[in-house]
Motif scaffolding. Structure first.
Motif, short mmCIF file in Angstrom:
data_model
loop_
_atom_site.label_atom_id
_atom_site.label_comp_id
_atom_site.label_asym_id
_atom_site.label_seq_id
_atom_site.Cartn_x
_atom_site.Cartn_y
_atom_site.Cartn_z
N ASP A 1 0.84 -1.21 0.00
CA ASP A 1 0.00 0.00 0.00
C ASP A 1 0.87 1.26 0.00
N TYR A 2 1.86 1.28 0.88
CA TYR A 2 2.72 2.46 0.99
C TYR A 2 3.56 2.65 -0.27
N CYS A 3 4.11 1.58 -0.80
CA CYS A 3 4.93 1.68 -2.01
C CYS A 3 4.10 2.14 -3.21
N GLN A 4 2.87 1.68 -3.31
CA GLN A 4 2.02 2.13 -4.40
C GLN A 4 1.74 3.63 -4.29
N TYR A 5 1.55 4.11 -3.08
CA TYR A 5 1.37 5.55 -2.88
C TYR A 5 2.62 6.29 -3.36
N LEU A 6 3.79 5.83 -2.96
CA LEU A 6 5.03 6.50 -3.35
C LEU A 6 5.21 6.51 -4.86
N ASN B 1 -0.16 13.86 3.38
CA ASN B 1 -0.73 13.89 2.03
C ASN B 1 -1.36 12.54 1.68
N PHE B 2 -0.69 11.47 2.07
CA PHE B 2 -1.24 10.13 1.82
C PHE B 2 -2.60 10.00 2.50
N ALA B 3 -2.67 10.38 3.77
CA ALA B 3 -3.93 10.27 4.51
C ALA B 3 -5.02 11.16 3.90
N ASP B 4 -4.64 12.36 3.48
CA ASP B 4 -5.61 13.28 2.88
C ASP B 4 -6.21 12.74 1.59
N HIS B 5 -5.47 11.87 0.90
CA HIS B 5 -5.93 11.35 -0.39
C HIS B 5 -6.32 9.87 -0.33
N SER B 6 -6.44 9.34 0.86
CA SER B 6 -6.79 7.93 1.02
C SER B 6 -8.15 7.79 1.70
N GLU B 7 -9.00 6.99 1.12
CA GLU B 7 -10.27 6.67 1.77
C GLU B 7 -10.10 5.46 2.69
N ASN C 1 4.38 15.33 -3.48
CA ASN C 1 4.29 15.31 -2.02
C ASN C 1 4.24 13.87 -1.52
N TYR C 2 5.28 13.44 -0.80
CA TYR C 2 5.38 12.06 -0.33
C TYR C 2 5.10 11.92 1.16
#
Length: 75
Positions: A5-10, A21-27, A16-17
């Motif tokens: 999950d984290y690597c896919q976000y990166l 930012n991840f939390a703001d764009h994750s449901e 912005n890493y």
């Protein structure tokens, strides 16, 4: 939350890493869930190098710098 999950976000994040930012764009994941994952996950320099070394193009004038510093830019 998993390493995948984290690597896919990166991979998909262009600028912005941050975990905020991840939390703001994750449901699926909250800021606290991501933070707990990152605190507990041990991503060593060796693990990073093993995963990226085949993609690094060596150059006499080039530098590769790894760090855990978050840089903030003024836009």
């Amino acid at each position: 939350m998993t390493r995948l999950d984290y690597c896919q976000y990166l991979l998909v994040s262009q600028i912005n890493y941050t975990l905020t930012n991840f939390a703001d764009h994750s449901e699926k994941f909250s800021h606290d869930q991501i933070n707990r994952y990152l605190v507990g996950e041990k991503v060593t320099p060796r693990l990073v190098w093993e995963n990226v070394s085949s993609q690094v193009v060596q150059s006499v004038k080039g530098y590769l710098v790894f760090g855990d510093t978050v840089l903030y830019g003024i836009e």
